[in-house]
Design a protein around this motif. Structure first.
Motif, PDB file in Angstrom:
ATOM      1  N   GLY A 123      -2.579  16.180   9.858  1.00 52.51           N
ATOM      2  CA  GLY A 123      -1.383  15.595   9.260  1.00 52.51           C
ATOM      3  C   GLY A 123      -1.079  14.202   9.781  1.00 52.51           C
ATOM      4  N   ASN A 124      -1.907  13.685  10.730  1.00 52.38           N
ATOM      5  CA  ASN A 124      -1.686  12.337  11.252  1.00 52.38           C
ATOM      6  C   ASN A 124      -1.865  11.300  10.137  1.00 52.38           C
ATOM      7  N   ILE A 125      -1.223  10.150  10.313  1.00 57.19           N
ATOM      8  CA  ILE A 125      -1.256   9.080   9.321  1.00 57.19           C
ATOM      9  C   ILE A 125      -1.821   7.824   9.968  1.00 57.19           C
ATOM     10  N   THR A 126      -2.815   7.213   9.318  1.00 53.81           N
ATOM     11  CA  THR A 126      -3.460   6.014   9.847  1.00 53.81           C
ATOM     12  C   THR A 126      -3.232   4.843   8.906  1.00 53.81           C
ATOM     13  N   VAL A 127      -2.953   3.657   9.487  1.00 51.93           N
ATOM     14  CA  VAL A 127      -2.733   2.458   8.677  1.00 51.93           C
ATOM     15  C   VAL A 127      -3.578   1.311   9.214  1.00 51.93           C
ATOM     16  N   VAL A 128      -3.970   0.413   8.312  1.00 54.38           N
ATOM     17  CA  VAL A 128      -4.626  -0.842   8.694  1.00 54.38           C
ATOM     18  C   VAL A 128      -3.589  -1.955   8.583  1.00 54.38           C
ATOM     19  N   VAL A 129      -3.420  -2.731   9.659  1.00 54.71           N
ATOM     20  CA  VAL A 129      -2.437  -3.811   9.689  1.00 54.71           C
ATOM     21  C   VAL A 129      -3.163  -5.151   9.712  1.00 54.71           C
ATOM     22  N   ASP A 130      -2.921  -5.956   8.659  1.00 51.50           N
ATOM     23  CA  ASP A 130      -3.478  -7.307   8.561  1.00 51.50           C
ATOM     24  C   ASP A 130      -4.980  -7.369   8.816  1.00 51.50           C
ATOM     25  N   TYR A 131      -5.700  -6.309   8.426  1.00 52.24           N
ATOM     26  CA  TYR A 131      -7.148  -6.239   8.551  1.00 52.24           C
ATOM     27  C   TYR A 131      -7.639  -6.310  10.001  1.00 52.24           C
ATOM     28  N   GLU A 132      -6.724  -6.331  10.987  1.00 53.02           N
ATOM     29  CA  GLU A 132      -7.130  -6.602  12.362  1.00 53.02           C
ATOM     30  C   GLU A 132      -7.148  -5.368  13.248  1.00 53.02           C
TER      31      GLU A 132
ATOM     32  N   SER B  18      -3.783  -0.602   4.194  1.00 51.74           N
ATOM     33  CA  SER B  18      -4.373   0.670   3.790  1.00 51.74           C
ATOM     34  C   SER B  18      -3.693   1.782   4.562  1.00 51.74           C
ATOM     35  N   ILE B  19      -3.463   2.935   3.883  1.00 54.14           N
ATOM     36  CA  ILE B  19      -2.813   4.088   4.510  1.00 54.14           C
ATOM     37  C   ILE B  19      -3.582   5.340   4.122  1.00 54.14           C
ATOM     38  N   SER B  20      -3.771   6.256   5.083  1.00 57.22           N
ATOM     39  CA  SER B  20      -4.456   7.518   4.797  1.00 57.22           C
ATOM     40  C   SER B  20      -3.874   8.605   5.686  1.00 57.22           C
ATOM     41  N   GLN B  21      -3.851   9.853   5.170  1.00 63.73           N
ATOM     42  CA  GLN B  21      -3.383  10.988   5.967  1.00 63.73           C
ATOM     43  C   GLN B  21      -4.526  11.959   6.228  1.00 63.73           C
ATOM     44  N   CYS B  22      -4.545  12.518   7.440  1.00 59.47           N
ATOM     45  CA  CYS B  22      -5.556  13.486   7.821  1.00 59.47           C
ATOM     46  C   CYS B  22      -5.204  14.857   7.244  1.00 59.47           C
TER      47      CYS B  22
ATOM     48  N   SER C  12       0.840  -1.191   0.000  1.00 60.67           N
ATOM     49  CA  SER C  12       0.000   0.000   0.000  1.00 60.67           C
ATOM     50  C   SER C  12       0.875   1.241   0.000  1.00 60.67           C
ATOM     51  N   LEU C  13       0.272   2.363  -0.367  1.00 66.01           N
ATOM     52  CA  LEU C  13       1.013   3.632  -0.324  1.00 66.01           C
ATOM     53  C   LEU C  13       0.065   4.798  -0.143  1.00 66.01           C
ATOM     54  N   CYS C  14       0.637   5.936   0.283  1.00 61.02           N
ATOM     55  CA  CYS C  14      -0.114   7.178   0.443  1.00 61.02           C
ATOM     56  C   CYS C  14       0.844   8.334   0.221  1.00 61.02           C
ATOM     57  N   VAL C  15       0.499   9.235  -0.689  1.00 63.66           N
ATOM     58  CA  VAL C  15       1.294  10.439  -0.905  1.00 63.66           C
ATOM     59  C   VAL C  15       0.752  11.519   0.026  1.00 63.66           C
ATOM     60  N   THR C  16       1.630  12.119   0.851  1.00 58.66           N
ATOM     61  CA  THR C  16       1.185  13.066   1.867  1.00 58.66           C
ATOM     62  C   THR C  16       1.199  14.492   1.347  1.00 58.66           C
ATOM     63  N   ARG C  17       0.588  15.374   2.112  1.00 64.10           N
ATOM     64  CA  ARG C  17       0.523  16.779   1.730  1.00 64.10           C
ATOM     65  C   ARG C  17       1.893  17.443   1.830  1.00 64.10           C
ATOM     66  N   GLU C  18       2.844  16.822   2.558  1.00 61.63           N
ATOM     67  CA  GLU C  18       4.199  17.364   2.651  1.00 61.63           C
ATOM     68  C   GLU C  18       5.087  16.892   1.502  1.00 61.63           C
ATOM     69  N   GLY C  19       4.522  16.111   0.576  1.00 66.81           N
ATOM     70  CA  GLY C  19       5.305  15.622  -0.546  1.00 66.81           C
ATOM     71  C   GLY C  19       6.137  14.406  -0.187  1.00 66.81           C
ATOM     72  N   ARG C  20       5.664  13.592   0.737  1.00 68.58           N
ATOM     73  CA  ARG C  20       6.332  12.333   1.100  1.00 68.58           C
ATOM     74  C   ARG C  20       5.503  11.164   0.577  1.00 68.58           C
ATOM     75  N   VAL C  21       6.136  10.007   0.482  1.00 71.26           N
ATOM     76  CA  VAL C  21       5.440   8.798   0.037  1.00 71.26           C
ATOM     77  C   VAL C  21       5.549   7.764   1.153  1.00 71.26           C
TER      78      VAL C  21
END
Length: 533
Positions: free
Chosen positions: A411-420, A403-407, A363-372
């Motif tokens: 600016g916080n970053i949330t991830v789903v690990v192994d669906y659990e 899954s990865i998402s940024q607020c 998975s990946l998420c491009v952030t508002r700070e220009g990071r991957v």
């Protein structure tokens, strides 16, 4: 004579004969009479049987082409005088007008920045004043509380001393009845000394990531530098790129703590629904009401409109595992697990490999700070890269990152690990908290269910942030869409589906694209609105 700069619109050519010269370059005493169309040269008669004899079929008499060339010249003069020169003059006037307006425009922009900064300072001073006043108030309350406690203790001490003296006398001279009454009195006493009350009734936690919050409070300064940076990278990214932050919610409260005031609809309003036969593992809505759809078993990504019509297809050489939209440029990024590549779709709609990872990406998420931010499979890590592949931060997790998402607010970053379970980080991958389903037991419906069953059945598919800083969770096991605050507090089950619940994505304006089983029994998408306007 035209200047060198002015002549830049005339194509460079090797002069054979001076302009207007009527004499042949070879037979200098004779005038030119023919045009060799193959060589595009004006020649004398003898040239036609010597140097140009192979081109005899291309000869034209110069007198025969004058009328046609006169028309070309006249057309050029007409277009130049009637169209091009007025256009250039108008463009010069327009540019000069724009140049004149440049300073006032930027003066106004600077004033807006300064004025808003002053307002922020005043608001910070007001918040500080309120906090100090609250501390003063709580200090007085704490002192009153402890003084009341001291007065009570002193009263108890006085009573005990008096009773002790009285009971000594009773022991020496008291009657049996007096002794009995004294003992009864002792048994009714409360022997416990009341504990000292807690006077620490306030707590102050200094804010983290203050700089980004202050920039967000002052406002967004957007600017483009493409035309100022000659030879810049094709991706349009650099470590010096402007940080463009989404506007903070106008609702009262703080989204970072889940205290934003907003109104949820009793049930989401269906804005649109339509069948979509392809499987979807990620959907990324765009700001203009369309969405990119990814299926990790294929090498294609489709852009569809809000009726399910495919507008554009991006194809790659290997299967595309996950996709993300750059919140600043709007460009599509994707990762490929098999060849460990991270790619960006250029303006010409062609995928360009930006860098490779040392582990398979899920998975990946491009952030508002220009990071991957990339979630990996083998080593089970969350890794933050620059756009050219330099590792900035990492964190080890207990499973594959799905899954990865940024607020857009904190600016916080949330991830789903192994669906659990769900992990929430700050913008530099510092752990803030973990969220698991037992965190929503407060509703009561899970109290009768064994905890082991709950954890075994968890299947979080995706997490996405909305504009309020809340987290939307797609739960495949229960076929629901859950809403929790950015601080991990359960808010509400937004939607319960009768069949399959798939992934979700958030469009600008908090329109939720939900992949699910429609009432007809076929797979499709529903566009849901869950906040009241």
């Amino acid at each position: 004579m035209a200047s060198k700069l002015g002549r830049s619109i005339i194509k460079a050519q090797r002069p054979i004969r001076p302009k207007g010269q009527v004499k042949c370059e070879i037979h200098k005493q004779n005038e030119i009479v023919l045009l060799c169309q193959d060589c595009k040269m004006l020649i004398y008669t003898k040239c036609s049987i010597t140097l140009h004899k192979e081109h005899i079929n291309s000869f034209l008499e110069i007198s025969d082409i004058k009328t046609r060339h006169n028309k070309i010249l006249q057309d050029f003069v007409n277009e130049t005088e009637n169209v091009n020169i007025p256009k250039l003059n108008q463009e010069i006037i327009s540019s000069r007008t724009k140049k004149t307006s440049c300073k006032p425009m930027y003066d106004k922009r600077r004033k807006n920045i300064i004025d808003n900064t002053e307002k922020c300072k005043l608001e910070l001073d007001k918040i500080t004043e309120d906090y100090i006043a609250l501390c003063d108030k709580m200090e007085l309350a704490a002192m009153d509380l402890i003084q009341t406690h001291i007065t009570d203790l002193e009263s108890r001490l006085k009573t005990l001393r008096e009773l002790s003296s009285e009971y000594k006398q009773t022991l020496q001279t008291g009657t049996s009845v007096l002794v009995y009454d004294s003992v009864s009195e002792i048994r009714e006493m409360d022997p416990d000394i009341p504990p000292t009350p807690n006077i620490d009734m306030t707590q102050f936690t200094p804010g983290i990531d203050r700089l980004s919050h202050l920039k967000q409070a002052i406002g967004n300064l957007k600017f483009t530098t493409d035309h100022l940076q000659a030879g810049s990278a094709t991706s349009g990214h650099s470590d010096q790129r402007p940080v463009v932050r989404p506007k903070q919610s106008t609702e009262t409260g703080q989204a970072s703590t889940g205290e934003v005031r907003y109104k949820l609809r009793d049930r989401p309003t269906v804005m649109s629904q339509f069948p979509y036969t392809d499987t979807i593992s990620t959907d990324c809505p765009t700001s203009d009401g369309r969405a990119w759809m990814c299926n990790w078993y294929t090498d294609t990504v489709n852009l569809i409109d809000n009726q399910g019509q495919v507008i554009q297809t991006i194809r790659h050489r290997s299967n595309i595992q996950d996709i993300s939209l750059d919140p600043t440029t709007g460009r599509l990024w994707f990762c490929c697990s098999s060849d460990k590549t991270i790619c960006e779709v250029s303006t010409s709609h062609k995928p360009v490999t930006r860098f490779t990872t040392w582990d398979e990406s899920l998975s990946l998420c491009v952030t508002r700070e220009g990071r991957v931010v990339v979630g990996t499979r083998g080593y089970r890590q969350v890794v933050m890269y620059t756009v050219d592949g330099q590792v900035l931060h990492t964190d080890i997790v207990e499973g594959g990152v799905r899954s990865i998402s940024q607020c857009g607010v904190t600016g916080n970053i949330t991830v789903v690990v192994d669906y659990e379970h769900i992990i929430v980080y700050n913008s530099t991958l510092q752990l803030l908290f973990n969220y698991q389903r037992e965190g929503i037991q407060a509703r009561g419906e899970w109290i009768q269910v064994q905890r082991s069953f709950i954890l075994d059945q968890i299947s979080y598919l995706t997490v996405v942030y909305d504009s309020k800083g809340n987290i939307v969770i797609a739960d495949r096991t229960r076929s629901t869409i859950e809403l929790i605050s950015g601080a991990g507090k359960y808010i509400k089950t937004l939607h319960t589906n009768k069949g399959l619940q798939g992934v979700v994505g958030i469009q600008k304006g908090d329109v939720l694209w939900s992949y699910l089983k429609l009432d007809t029994g076929e797979g499709g998408l529903k566009l849901l609105k869950y906040y009241s306007d």
